[in-house]
Enzyme design. Structure first.
Site: not given
Ligand code: THU
Length: 133
Positions: A49-50, A57
Site C-alpha cells: 500500500s504505497y 530519513e
Molecule cells: N525516499 C527516501 O527514502 N528518502 C527521500 O528523501 C526521498 C524518497 C524513498 C521513498 C520511496 O521508497 C523511494 O525513495 C522513491 O520515492
C-alpha cells in the site's frame, strides 16, 4: 566528537543496501551523526500500500528516538541511486526537525549526488518549520 562527512556518507551509502524498495526500486540510505560520536542509520521501507512506505530519513530518526536520543543531532547524510542528486523529502524534513528542535540544534544535511555532496543546514531545507515548543 562526531564523525566526518566522508564517514557519515559512507554509512548512508551502506545503509541503502538494506532498503526494502521492491516497488520503486529506488534504494535510499540515511545516517544521523550525534554529538557523542554515535551514528544511527536507516533505509527506506516500502509497503504494497504505497502510501504507507517509510523514507530512509524517517526510519533513521525513528530508530534514534526509540533508542532514547532526544537531541545532539549534528549531521545527516542521505544517499540514493548513484545517478541521483537527492535531498530529503518534505515530510522527512519535518521529522528531522522534531529531533533537532529538542535541543535547538540545526544539523548539517549532506546530500549525495553525481555532482558531489551538497551541504545544507536543516533550517535552510525547512525554513520556518512548525513547532509548538
Ligand atoms: N525516499 C527516501 O527514502 N528518502 C527521500 O528523501 C526521498 C524518497 C524513498 C521513498 C520511496 O521508497 C523511494 O525513495 C522513491 O520515492
Amino acid at each position: 566528537m562526531s564523525v566526518s562527512r566522508d564517514d557519515l556518507m559512507a554509512a548512508a551509502r551502506a545503509a541503502a543496501e538494506g532498503a526494502y524498495a521492491p516497488y520503486s526500486k529506488f534504494l535510499v540510505g540515511a545516517a544521523l551523526a550525534f554529538a557523542d560520536g554515535s551514528v544511527v542509520s536507516g533505509a527506506n521501507v516500502e509497503n504494497v500500500s504505497y502510501g504507507l512506505s517509510l523514507c530512509a530519513e524517517t526510519v533513521a530518526a525513528g530508530k534514534a528516538m526509540s533508542e532514547g536520543r532526544r537531541g545532539g543531532l549534528v549531521a545527516v547524510a542521505v544517499s540514493g541511486p548513484k545517478a541521483h542528486a537527492i535531498t530529503p523529502c518534505g515530510r522527512c524534513r519535518q521529522v528531522l526537525v522534531e529531533l533537532a528542535m529538542l535541543d535547538g540544534s540545526d544539523p548539517l544535511v549532506w546530500c549525495d549526488g553525481p555532482g558531489g555532496v551538497r551541504e545544507f543546514r536543516l533550517s535552510q531545507l525547512l525554513p520556518e518549520a512548525f513547532s509548538e515548543l
